[in-house]
Design a protein around this motif. Structure first.
Motif, short mmCIF file in Angstrom:
data_model
loop_
_atom_site.label_atom_id
_atom_site.label_comp_id
_atom_site.label_asym_id
_atom_site.label_seq_id
_atom_site.Cartn_x
_atom_site.Cartn_y
_atom_site.Cartn_z
N GLU A 171 42.13 40.45 45.86
CA GLU A 171 43.11 41.10 44.97
C GLU A 171 43.09 40.45 43.59
N LEU A 172 42.94 39.12 43.55
CA LEU A 172 42.84 38.42 42.27
C LEU A 172 41.62 38.93 41.49
N ILE A 173 40.49 39.01 42.16
CA ILE A 173 39.26 39.45 41.50
C ILE A 173 39.37 40.90 41.05
N ARG A 174 40.04 41.73 41.85
CA ARG A 174 40.24 43.13 41.45
C ARG A 174 40.99 43.23 40.13
N ARG A 175 42.06 42.43 40.01
CA ARG A 175 42.84 42.47 38.77
C ARG A 175 42.03 41.93 37.59
N LEU A 176 41.24 40.90 37.85
CA LEU A 176 40.46 40.30 36.76
C LEU A 176 39.37 41.25 36.27
N LYS A 177 38.76 41.96 37.20
CA LYS A 177 37.73 42.92 36.79
C LYS A 177 38.33 43.99 35.89
#
Ligand code: ZN
Length: 197
Positions: A26-32
């Motif tokens: 979820e963190l990576i999804r937001r960062l992308k």
């Protein structure tokens, strides 16, 4: 699912849950998404977590984004220059100073996204996470699947006998459990260690 539908001012977002609950994903999804919006992103994690790589935030499904390992929360203030978004992974391993650091960043207009375990292997609130949740604008609790019954899981039950608070490991060391199954196992352990039962 958390959708970013506005331009952010400074704020704190917390993504919490047990092992294998998809926090880092979820963190990576937001960062992308932030990167697609041409925002400058920096990712930090405690140096203690070296399971896969010193320089990448790696989720369990191998989507990764480069990150900077730091020895203390204060180091994040020194290193977070000229950024729109600061992400912090494995936040439970930092000390309480992380709360002050996140507040300073958010007060300076930075979007701070923090991911971490909300509870330790005994089911107690972990490190700075409860205080971070108190000061955050937005909190998401993600869930794993209980390996015993298939319900949503929020506990990270440790399979080894170690009583160290920090014990890095994967599915050989931890299993996600729901409240019911976690309590069953905790009670079994107590009865084993209590004479007369
Ligand atoms: Zn269960």
């Amino acid at each position: 699912m958390f959708l970013e539908t506005q331009k952010w001012n400074g704020r704190i977002e917390v993504i919490c849950g047990s092992m294998f609950s998809g926090k880092t994903e979820e963190l990576i999804r937001r960062l992308k998404r932030a990167k697609f919006a041409n925002q400058r992103v920096e990712i930090f994690k405690p140096r203690i977590d070296q399971r896969y790589s010193r320089e990448e935030v790696v989720s369990h499904d191998s989507h990764s984004i480069p990150s900077t390992p730091v020895d203390s929360a204060e180091s994040i203030l020194l290193l977070a220059n000229n950024v729109d978004v600061v992400a912090i992974d494995e936040a439970q391993f930092f000390d309480q100073n992380l709360v002050r650091v996140c507040q300073i960043l958010a007060n300076n207009g930075i979007r701070v996204i923090v991911a971490g375990l909300d509870m330790d292997y005994l089911g107690n609130p972990f490190g700075p996470m409860p205080n971070l949740m108190a000061v955050a604008e937005h909190i998401v609790k993600v869930h794993a699947i209980c390996l015993r019954c298939g319900d949503p899981a929020q506990y990270s039950h440790r399979l080894s006998d170690s009583t160290r608070l920090v014990e890095l490991g994967e599915k050989d060391v931890y299993e996600p459990l729901c409240r019911h199954c976690f309590n069953l196992i905790q009670n079994e352990c107590k009865s084993i260690h209590t004479p007369g039962n």
